[in-house]
Design an enzyme around this catalytic site. Structure first.
Site, short mmCIF file in Angstrom:
data_model
loop_
_atom_site.label_atom_id
_atom_site.label_comp_id
_atom_site.label_asym_id
_atom_site.label_seq_id
_atom_site.Cartn_x
_atom_site.Cartn_y
_atom_site.Cartn_z
N CYS A 382 0.00 8.24 4.60
CA CYS A 382 0.98 8.59 3.58
C CYS A 382 0.79 10.05 3.13
O CYS A 382 1.04 10.96 3.89
CB CYS A 382 0.92 7.61 2.42
N HIS A 516 1.64 2.60 5.14
CA HIS A 516 0.31 2.13 4.73
C HIS A 516 -0.13 0.97 5.62
O HIS A 516 0.02 -0.20 5.26
CB HIS A 516 0.33 1.69 3.27
N GLU A 518 -2.98 -0.19 6.17
CA GLU A 518 -4.07 -0.99 5.59
C GLU A 518 -3.55 -2.26 4.92
O GLU A 518 -4.30 -3.25 4.80
CB GLU A 518 -4.87 -0.15 4.59
#
Length: 544
Positions: A382, A516, A518
């Protein structure tokens, strides 16, 4: 029949209700049941989207674009069940709904009160569509019993306990058993007082989950059971463990899931299959090696600000059978152009996580340049991706004044405020005057990868979907100029207008992503980008 389990906390905050809820959900799932987990937060914010990471930790984003509490990340990682907008509610959202209804006249002139209007809204949330064939809904109540802002939530679940009956409602109270070294004793009084507080508002817990750092003597268990009006078998030891992924097996060994099923008079449940959890525990305890990753961000004094990133790095380690040591590095210390970068010497990979604002941003760009010039694996996420692109523009493409309009007006806005994009079949429009809360590009969006690129090889597909949370975007008008300098934009939005991924083809492993990743990583299914990044760090460790 759907059964509801309400998890409350007492004595102090940060006891781990989120992990406890997620672990119990995983245990029920391991027995073959379908579960859904929800979080009720008593704060007045509509959602955590505008809250400082230093106060609240990370903001977790769901596929459908909800900005939620970080505990929903635990729920997803432990159970693999994707959270939804309908799985997190706050006092702010409850009151917003009520005020909207009152202004429309939905209440037909009634006086609006906490009981029944606020509590009814909370109950409606708890009972709302849990999903197909769900058998257990676990609801975690944020905060600590006795907090004034939590009273409407406790009243609502008390009412639900009466309406559903014990055959469909179970109350679990997480509490603390402190050990006083000077006295050489474990003290049960805080737990007794916490349960007394809970009972004073009409909730009798059925199970006590007691956090402690050592075994609970049987005499103390008996005392707790007697004073708190529960069976001795319902006093469950929740001792500290080496790793959060040890929690499900530890709670099962202490009988938590057995006690829950016993409360609901379920006697024919199959034994849980904990094979996968055991395999993870073995890998964590007996890795084939270790790597050091430098996480360069400005909230490193609050590790929860990067909770999902930290967990995804662990998952990447599991995929490569290695232990990942994360070195938290404050990016602000590199903001001065002359500050030494010695702390990055010896790391096997650099990760640049998301963030906002100018503070610490120049430090991130210097870390990106260090990794690029030293051929150290680097992963920008990001804002970390955007700053890596700005750094490449300045030092590879010769655009000396390249910057982002997030810092203010600039002649070369490599990164600029997104003013419109497409969400499904709808056109979304934003400008500088738009409210900050809930107005970013949020949730899952598709991307198309370039054939032959490193990311296409990593994903094993040319079409992906990832979760976003950002307000600024790399300016596509600079793509040709940057690609001439050696940058490859290997992922774009399906319409070709929004850059999603960039990589450096001549670098061992340098990838930046606008989304993102994750948020979609799981211990049993590590995200391919994190697995590949840690794999590159393992190779780097052999070169250092």
């Amino acid at each position: 029949m759907i059964r509801y389990i309400f998890i409350t906390g007492g004595v102090v905050s940060s006891l781990g209700k989120g992990i406890a809820s997620a672990a119990l959900g995983a245990l029920l799932q391991a027995r073959g049941y379908k579960v859904r987990l929800r979080k009720l937060d008593p704060y007045l914010n509509v959602d955590p989207g505008t809250m400082s990471p230093r106060q609240h930790g990370e903001v977790y984003v769901t596929d459908d674009g909800a900005e939620t509490d970080l505990d929903l990340g635990h729920y997803e990682r432990f159970t693999g069940v994707s959270a939804r907008q309908s799985d997190n509610i706050t006092t702010g959202r409850i009151y917003s709904r009520i005020i909207e209804k009152e202004r429309r006249g939905d209440y037909l002139g009634a006086t609006i009160q906490v009981i029944p209007h606020v509590t009814n809204e909370i109950k409606d949330f708890v009972l709302s569509d849990p999903g197909e064939n769900v058998e257990f809904v676990l609801c975690e109540i944020g905060g600590t019993v006795g907090d004034i802002e939590g009273l409407p939530f406790f009243e609502a679940i008390r009412q639900l306990g009466q309406e559903l009956g014990p055959e469909r409602a179970c109350f679990i109270h997480l509490t603390l058993l402190p050990y006083i070294p000077a006295a050489g004793e474990m003290k049960t009084k805080p737990t007794q007082h916490s349960v007394k507080e809970l009972r004073s508002i009409g909730i009798q817990p059925h199970i006590l989950l007691c956090r402690c750092d050592r075994p609970i003597p049987e005499t103390e268990k008996g005392k707790i059971a007697s004073f708190c009006n529960v069976r001795p078998s319902s006093v469950i030891e929740a001792r500290d463990v080496g790793h959060i992924y040890d929690v499900p097996a530890a709670y099962h060994a202490e009988g938590l899931d057995t006690e829950v099923l016993g409360h609901f008079r379920i006697t024919d449940a199959p034994d849980p299959d904990l094979t996968s959890w055991d395999r993870i525990a073995r890998t964590i305890r007996n890795p084939d090696g270790d790597v050091c990753i430098g996480l360069v961000g400005k909230y490193t004094d609050v590790p929860d600000a990067y909770k999902s990133v930290m967990e995804a790095l662990v998952h990447g380690g599991l995929a490569n059978q290695v232990k990942v040591d994360v070195k938290l590095i404050d990016s602000e210390q590199f903001d001065d152009e002359h500050a030494p970068l010695d702390i990055l010497e010896g790391v096997h990979g650099v990760i640049l996580p998301g963030g906002f604002g100018e503070r610490g941003a120049h430090g991130k760009m210097r870390a990106a340049r260090f990794a690029r010039e030293r051929a150290v694996p680097c992963f920008g996420i990001c804002y970390g991706m955007q700053l890596s692109v700005v750094e490449a523009a300045r030092h590879m493409a010769g655009i000396e004044d390249a910057s982002t309009s997030e810092f203010g007006p600039t002649k070369s806005p490599l990164v600029g405020l997104m003013e419109e994009w497409t969400k499904g079949n709808e056109r979304v429009v934003r400008d500088e005057n738009t409210d900050k809360g809930g107005t970013m590009r949020l949730g899952a969006y598709p991307a198309r990868l370039k054939e032959g690129s490193k990311v296409a090889e990593i994903y094993g597909s040319l079409d992906i979907s990832e979760r976003h949370r950002h307000r600024y975007e790399v300016n596509a008008s600079y793509i040709k100029q940057l690609e001439k300098a050696g940058v490859l934009f290997s992922g774009m939005s399906p319409d070709g207008r929004l850059p999603e991924i960039f990589e450096l083809p001549d670098h061992p492993w340098f990838i930046g992503v606008q989304f993102h990743p994750e948020l979609k990583s799981r211990p049993f299914e590590p995200h391919p980008l994190f697995a590949s990044f840690i794999g590159a760090a393992v190779k780097q460790s052999r070169l250092v």
